[in-house]
Design a protein around this motif. Structure first.
Motif, PDB file in Angstrom:
ATOM      1  N   GLY A  70       7.959  -1.930   6.726  1.00 58.14           N
ATOM      2  CA  GLY A  70       8.438  -2.761   5.624  1.00 58.14           C
ATOM      3  C   GLY A  70       7.298  -3.427   4.879  1.00 58.14           C
ATOM      4  O   GLY A  70       6.151  -3.420   5.328  1.00 58.14           O
ATOM      5  N   ASP A  71       7.654  -4.001   3.745  1.00 58.71           N
ATOM      6  CA  ASP A  71       6.617  -4.628   2.910  1.00 58.71           C
ATOM      7  C   ASP A  71       5.965  -5.803   3.617  1.00 58.71           C
ATOM      8  O   ASP A  71       4.803  -6.105   3.391  1.00 58.71           O
ATOM      9  N   GLY A  77       4.638  -7.370  -1.531  1.00 60.43           N
ATOM     10  CA  GLY A  77       6.051  -7.216  -1.830  1.00 60.43           C
ATOM     11  C   GLY A  77       6.307  -6.184  -2.902  1.00 60.43           C
ATOM     12  O   GLY A  77       6.756  -6.502  -3.996  1.00 60.43           O
ATOM     13  N   ARG A  78       6.021  -4.959  -2.564  1.00 55.62           N
ATOM     14  CA  ARG A  78       6.203  -3.863  -3.513  1.00 55.62           C
ATOM     15  C   ARG A  78       6.789  -2.658  -2.800  1.00 55.62           C
ATOM     16  O   ARG A  78       6.485  -2.396  -1.632  1.00 55.62           O
ATOM     17  N   ILE A  79       7.625  -1.912  -3.506  1.00 59.02           N
ATOM     18  CA  ILE A  79       8.314  -0.783  -2.891  1.00 59.02           C
ATOM     19  C   ILE A  79       7.330   0.251  -2.360  1.00 59.02           C
ATOM     20  O   ILE A  79       7.514   0.807  -1.280  1.00 59.02           O
TER      21      ILE A  79
END
Ligand SMILES: Cc1cc2nc3c(=O)[nH]c(=O)nc-3n(C[C@H](O)[C@H](O)[C@H](O)COP(=O)(O)OP(=O)(O)OC[C@H]3O[C@@H](n4cnc5c(N)ncnc54)[C@H](O)[C@@H]3O)c2cc1C
Length: 99
Positions: A70-71, A77-79
């Motif tokens: 996960g981020d 915080g980016r896909i």
């Protein structure tokens, strides 16, 4: 202009919206977008990670068979960061199964 997502959190939302409309109009080269028909806003102060998890903690977890993705592991915080994290962990799991 926007260094971090929270830099302008406490600023007047109307000002943020006007700046974002101007940025969008510049990006898409369409001045009509500086005057949107409607706008809305929502603050997300805590939704986006700023620091990654320590690699030592992640490695210790993996040694016990607990894989984290996960981020939040990357601290970005980016896909694309979340996707990269998932792909890398998937490769490690597949590699362990082959060993
Ligand atoms: C408002 C906002 C705007 C954003 N805009 C962008 C953008 O423009 N571009 C960009 O690249 N990124 C953007 N992001 C960041 C992007 O959404 C995240 O980086 C990405 O979604 C992280 O993916 P993830 O798989 O790590 O976590 P998530 O997408 O949050 O996925 C976690 C999943 O786990 C599920 N879950 C949680 N707990 C449990 C549980 N106990 N059991 C089962 N399931 C559970 C959740 O329901 C969720 O589906 C934005 C984020 C926010 C909040």
């Amino acid at each position: 202009m926007y260094k971090r997502q929270v830099d302008h959190y406490d600023r007047d939302p109307e000002r943020n919206l006007a700046e974002l409309a101007a940025l969008t109009a510049g990006l898409l080269e369409d001045d009509r977008l500086t005057e949107p028909k409607w706008t809305d806003h929502q603050g997300w102060r805590y939704a986006i990670p700023e620091n990654g998890a320590s690699s030592g903690s992640l490695e210790r977890a993996e040694s016990e068979g607990l894989y984290c993705v996960g981020d939040w592991t990357a601290g970005e915080g980016r896909i694309h960061a979340a996707l990269r994290s998932g792909l890398e962990v998937g490769e490690r799991i597949a590699g362990r199964r082959r060993d």
